[in-house]
Design a protein around this motif. Structure first.
Motif, PDB file in Angstrom:
ATOM      1  N   ARG A 240       0.845  -1.192   0.000  1.00 31.44           N
ATOM      2  CA  ARG A 240       0.000   0.000   0.000  1.00 31.44           C
ATOM      3  C   ARG A 240       0.883   1.246   0.000  1.00 31.44           C
ATOM      4  NH1 ARG A 240      -3.796  -2.318   4.918  1.00 31.44           N
ATOM      5  NH2 ARG A 240      -4.784  -4.020   3.727  1.00 31.44           N
ATOM      6  N   VAL A 241       0.257   2.400  -0.174  1.00 34.32           N
ATOM      7  CA  VAL A 241       1.008   3.644  -0.222  1.00 34.32           C
ATOM      8  C   VAL A 241       0.573   4.537   0.935  1.00 34.32           C
ATOM      9  CG1 VAL A 241       1.659   5.633  -1.605  1.00 34.32           C
ATOM     10  CG2 VAL A 241       1.131   3.468  -2.740  1.00 34.32           C
ATOM     11  N   LEU A 242       1.533   4.911   1.764  1.00 29.35           N
ATOM     12  CA  LEU A 242       1.294   5.799   2.892  1.00 29.35           C
ATOM     13  C   LEU A 242       1.750   7.190   2.470  1.00 29.35           C
ATOM     14  CD1 LEU A 242       0.268   5.571   5.835  1.00 29.35           C
ATOM     15  CD2 LEU A 242       2.655   5.334   6.537  1.00 29.35           C
ATOM     16  N   VAL A 243       0.868   8.173   2.617  1.00 31.81           N
ATOM     17  CA  VAL A 243       1.128   9.519   2.098  1.00 31.81           C
ATOM     18  C   VAL A 243       0.983  10.544   3.217  1.00 31.81           C
ATOM     19  CG1 VAL A 243       0.417  11.269   0.410  1.00 31.81           C
ATOM     20  CG2 VAL A 243       0.240   8.838  -0.163  1.00 31.81           C
ATOM     21  N   LEU A 244       1.905  11.474   3.258  1.00 33.29           N
ATOM     22  CA  LEU A 244       1.760  12.669   4.093  1.00 33.29           C
ATOM     23  C   LEU A 244       1.461  13.828   3.168  1.00 33.29           C
ATOM     24  CD1 LEU A 244       2.087  14.270   6.803  1.00 33.29           C
ATOM     25  CD2 LEU A 244       4.500  14.572   6.161  1.00 33.29           C
ATOM     26  N   TYR A 245       0.349  14.508   3.430  1.00 30.99           N
ATOM     27  CA  TYR A 245       0.072  15.681   2.606  1.00 30.99           C
ATOM     28  C   TYR A 245      -0.359  16.847   3.476  1.00 30.99           C
ATOM     29  CZ  TYR A 245      -5.076  14.730   2.514  1.00 30.99           C
ATOM     30  OH  TYR A 245      -6.401  14.517   2.820  1.00 30.99           O
ATOM     31  N   GLY A 246      -0.292  18.029   2.891  1.00 27.50           N
ATOM     32  CA  GLY A 246      -0.641  19.242   3.615  1.00 27.50           C
ATOM     33  C   GLY A 246      -0.970  20.353   2.654  1.00 27.50           C
ATOM     34  N   ALA A 247      -1.181  21.523   3.202  1.00 25.34           N
ATOM     35  CA  ALA A 247      -1.526  22.695   2.401  1.00 25.34           C
ATOM     36  C   ALA A 247      -0.260  23.450   2.015  1.00 25.34           C
ATOM     37  CB  ALA A 247      -2.470  23.595   3.190  1.00 25.34           C
ATOM     38  N   ALA A 248      -0.439  24.420   1.138  1.00 27.92           N
ATOM     39  CA  ALA A 248       0.703  25.223   0.699  1.00 27.92           C
ATOM     40  C   ALA A 248       1.319  26.002   1.857  1.00 27.92           C
ATOM     41  CB  ALA A 248       0.263  26.176  -0.406  1.00 27.92           C
ATOM     42  N   LYS A 249       0.539  26.271   2.905  1.00 31.65           N
ATOM     43  CA  LYS A 249       1.054  27.026   4.054  1.00 31.65           C
ATOM     44  C   LYS A 249       2.076  26.226   4.851  1.00 31.65           C
ATOM     45  CE  LYS A 249      -2.533  25.504   7.300  1.00 31.65           C
ATOM     46  NZ  LYS A 249      -3.612  25.919   8.230  1.00 31.65           N
ATOM     47  N   HIS A 250       2.042  24.919   4.728  1.00 30.46           N
ATOM     48  CA  HIS A 250       2.999  24.098   5.465  1.00 30.46           C
ATOM     49  C   HIS A 250       4.387  24.213   4.852  1.00 30.46           C
ATOM     50  CE1 HIS A 250      -0.769  21.877   6.689  1.00 30.46           C
ATOM     51  NE2 HIS A 250      -0.162  22.041   7.849  1.00 30.46           N
ATOM     52  N   ARG A 251       5.374  23.859   5.653  1.00 32.03           N
ATOM     53  CA  ARG A 251       6.742  23.884   5.155  1.00 32.03           C
ATOM     54  C   ARG A 251       6.903  22.886   4.020  1.00 32.03           C
ATOM     55  NH1 ARG A 251       6.605  24.670  10.573  1.00 32.03           N
ATOM     56  NH2 ARG A 251       7.800  26.410  11.432  1.00 32.03           N
ATOM     57  N   ASN A 252       8.048  22.980   3.352  1.00 34.27           N
ATOM     58  CA  ASN A 252       8.267  22.262   2.106  1.00 34.27           C
ATOM     59  C   ASN A 252       7.982  20.763   2.192  1.00 34.27           C
ATOM     60  OD1 ASN A 252       9.032  22.378  -0.632  1.00 34.27           O
ATOM     61  ND2 ASN A 252      11.052  21.590  -0.139  1.00 34.27           N
ATOM     62  N   SER A 253       8.367  20.120   3.294  1.00 33.22           N
ATOM     63  CA  SER A 253       8.205  18.671   3.405  1.00 33.22           C
ATOM     64  C   SER A 253       7.317  18.288   4.578  1.00 33.22           C
ATOM     65  CB  SER A 253       9.576  18.002   3.559  1.00 33.22           C
ATOM     66  OG  SER A 253      10.374  18.236   2.419  1.00 33.22           O
ATOM     67  N   SER A 254       6.391  19.146   4.942  1.00 34.13           N
ATOM     68  CA  SER A 254       5.557  18.863   6.112  1.00 34.13           C
ATOM     69  C   SER A 254       4.082  18.976   5.778  1.00 34.13           C
ATOM     70  CB  SER A 254       5.894  19.820   7.257  1.00 34.13           C
ATOM     71  OG  SER A 254       5.465  21.133   6.984  1.00 34.13           O
ATOM     72  N   GLY A 255       3.268  18.314   6.610  1.00 34.58           N
ATOM     73  CA  GLY A 255       1.825  18.348   6.441  1.00 34.58           C
ATOM     74  C   GLY A 255       1.138  17.848   7.693  1.00 34.58           C
ATOM     75  N   ASP A 256      -0.192  17.829   7.656  1.00 36.19           N
ATOM     76  CA  ASP A 256      -0.952  17.399   8.837  1.00 36.19           C
ATOM     77  C   ASP A 256      -1.975  16.314   8.511  1.00 36.19           C
ATOM     78  OD1 ASP A 256      -2.833  18.888   7.452  1.00 36.19           O
ATOM     79  OD2 ASP A 256      -2.982  20.478   8.951  1.00 36.19           O
ATOM     80  N   GLN A 257      -1.863  15.718   7.307  1.00 30.71           N
ATOM     81  CA  GLN A 257      -2.790  14.648   6.927  1.00 30.71           C
ATOM     82  C   GLN A 257      -1.993  13.399   6.556  1.00 30.71           C
ATOM     83  OE1 GLN A 257      -6.209  15.379   7.067  1.00 30.71           O
ATOM     84  NE2 GLN A 257      -5.483  17.369   7.826  1.00 30.71           N
ATOM     85  N   ILE A 258      -2.304  12.290   7.224  1.00 30.00           N
ATOM     86  CA  ILE A 258      -1.683  11.012   6.889  1.00 30.00           C
ATOM     87  C   ILE A 258      -2.768  10.098   6.333  1.00 30.00           C
ATOM     88  CG2 ILE A 258      -0.411   9.012   7.739  1.00 30.00           C
ATOM     89  CD1 ILE A 258       0.606  10.765  10.031  1.00 30.00           C
ATOM     90  N   VAL A 259      -2.564   9.586   5.137  1.00 21.10           N
ATOM     91  CA  VAL A 259      -3.569   8.754   4.500  1.00 21.10           C
ATOM     92  C   VAL A 259      -2.889   7.546   3.864  1.00 21.10           C
ATOM     93  CG1 VAL A 259      -3.462  10.025   2.320  1.00 21.10           C
ATOM     94  CG2 VAL A 259      -5.537   8.772   2.883  1.00 21.10           C
TER      95      VAL A 259
END
Length: 464
Positions: A182-201
């Motif tokens: 499976r594929v584990l993804v971290l994503y976020g909005a443009a406001k987040h830093r370059n390699s950071s986010g608040d959604q794990i799916v």
């Protein structure tokens, strides 16, 4: 007696008929021919349906029409009479031939060969161009991401073609292939830093969202960055930012200056933190002579992996070091790099490094960005923990035009070549063990953070 003789032919035919019907019932028959239809949600998936005269398991063999020697296979379907199977790993605008193989404990049968043609997939999935239209040295699949505002994660096959993609609602900061295919993804909005986010799916290959954790809605919101993965127990490991105020007045700062450091968290899939480790518990930023320059991003952890013994390997870009950490106590076993406690020749020091991990050969491997000498390299080590020494097994220097001061990764492929992601040059590259470039793809902006090697998409032990 006469009656018996008179009815003997009838009884014989009755027995023969029963025997024939029994034999026939033991043979798997396709009561409906296999039919392939496009998946309405994704152009690179097809649905194959068919019915059998008895309970059986089945799988599909498929191949590009003019390449019958290069076959692909579906997963094995559950036992049943009616089957509805999905095919993934398909190229766009391509005609395939396929055949269904059905079997049970008694017998096996194959359908007639059928055909289907895939549709064109959206152009925004990936802008990818292989140099000189030549692709060599690829093996298995490449997993990477396009970090657009509404982004894409994708897989490339050994021919260099996109064969799978999944749209992501915001910017995919990183993608990781799990041991459950499976594929584990971290994503976020443009406001987040370059390699950071608040959604794990987590997605499966059919595009199903199997798990989604919103870190912003936890009792103590978190911002993950650079790494999210599962451990052997099925808990999540992530790098997260941590903010603390420290007295930096003795080095020219304020008495309550905020410093951003890094933390490892282990949490379950509900977001409950089960264990954590903080850089602040092991280093005092006030003792760092460069802290006024780095307070806003002091340690800059950029990779977290699991060693063969279950303990953690964490890379600190700003320290030019990798630490091994006890997964239970949090104690630091060793520090590799300049100023560390692992004795290694200075040629094995790395600067601005990424993607430190233990490779399939059992060697520690790092993508050395080479910020000190402007020379990007891949370095592998053999570490003797008992006496804290490291031998350099191999150093591969990349060409000057692949110098990568930030981001990047290198992973060993099954054919002994190396898959390189050099984001600052918008490149995915395959090099051989001697460091010779075998293939290079120019990828569109925004560049990927890294690219992972995927040997195969799912278990194929059922294929004979």
């Amino acid at each position: 007696m006469l009656t018996f003789i008179k009815h003997t032919p009838f009884l014989a035919w009755l027995v023969l008929g029963y025997w024939l019907s029994s034999c026939q019932s033991e043979t798997i028959q396709f009561t409906t021919d296999p039919v392939a239809l496009p998946d309405s949600t994704n152009e690179l998936r097809m649905k194959v349906s068919f019915d059998l005269n008895q309970e059986a398991e089945a799988y599909v063999a498929f191949w590009v029409k003019d390449k019958p020697d290069q076959k692909y296979y579906s997963p094995l379907s559950p036992v049943g009479r009616s089957h509805y199977m999905s095919l993934v790993g398909l190229k766009g605008i391509t005609t395939y031939e396929y055949q269904v193989i059905a079997r049970n404990e008694k017998t096996e049968n194959s359908s007639d060969i059928q055909t289907f043609t895939t549709e064109k997939f959206p152009i925004n999935v990936l802008h990818l161009r292989w140099d000189e239209e030549k692709v060599a040295g690829l093996d298995g699949y490449i997993l990477s991401q396009r970090r657009m505002v509404n982004g894409i994660i994708y897989l490339i096959d050994q021919d260099g073609d996109v064969v799978w993609y999944q749209s992501v609602p915001k910017q995919p900061k990183l993608s990781h292939w799990t041991d459950k295919d499976r594929v584990l993804v971290l994503y976020g909005a443009a406001k987040h830093r370059n390699s950071s986010g608040d959604q794990i799916v987590e997605y499966d290959l059919l595009g199903n969202e199997l798990f989604h954790l919103d870190l912003s809605k936890l009792n103590e919101p978190l911002e993950a960055h650079h790494e999210v993965r599962y451990n052997e127990e099925g808990n999540l490991l992530a790098l997260v930012y941590e903010f603390q105020k420290h007295d930096l007045s003795k080095v020219g700062g304020s008495p309550d200056q905020q410093v951003m450091g890094d933390k490892i968290v282990k949490m379950d899939t509900t977001g409950q933190v089960l264990w954590s480790w903080s850089i602040f518990d092991y280093l005092n930023p006030a003792l760092d002579s460069t802290i006024l320059k780095t307070a806003e991003d002091w340690s800059h952890a950029n990779s977290l992996s699991i060693d063969q013994d279950g303990n953690y390997l964490i890379s600190f870009r700003n320290f030019n070091q990798v630490w091994k950490i006890d997964a239970q106590s949090g104690d630091v076993f060793w520090k590799l790099g300049e100023g560390g406690n692992i004795a290694v020749d200075s040629s094995g020091y790395f600067y601005g490094q990424h993607a430190f991990h233990i490779n399939p050969e059992g060697s520690y491997q790092v993508f050395d960005n080479g910020r000190k000498e402007r020379q990007t390299r891949i370095v592998t080590y053999q570490i003797e923990e008992s006496n804290k020494t490291a031998d350099i097994k191999k150093i591969i220097e990349l060409p000057e035009d692949l110098y990568c001061d930030k981001m990047g990764s290198a992973y060993l492929m099954n054919n002994d070549n190396l898959l390189i992601c050099a984001p600052r040059t918008n490149s995915l590259v395959v090099v051989n063990p001697a460091g010779e470039v075998l293939s290079r793809a120019r990828v569109g902006i925004p560049d990927p953070y890294r690219a992972e090697y995927v040997p195969q998409l799912y278990d194929l032990s059922h294929v004979r």
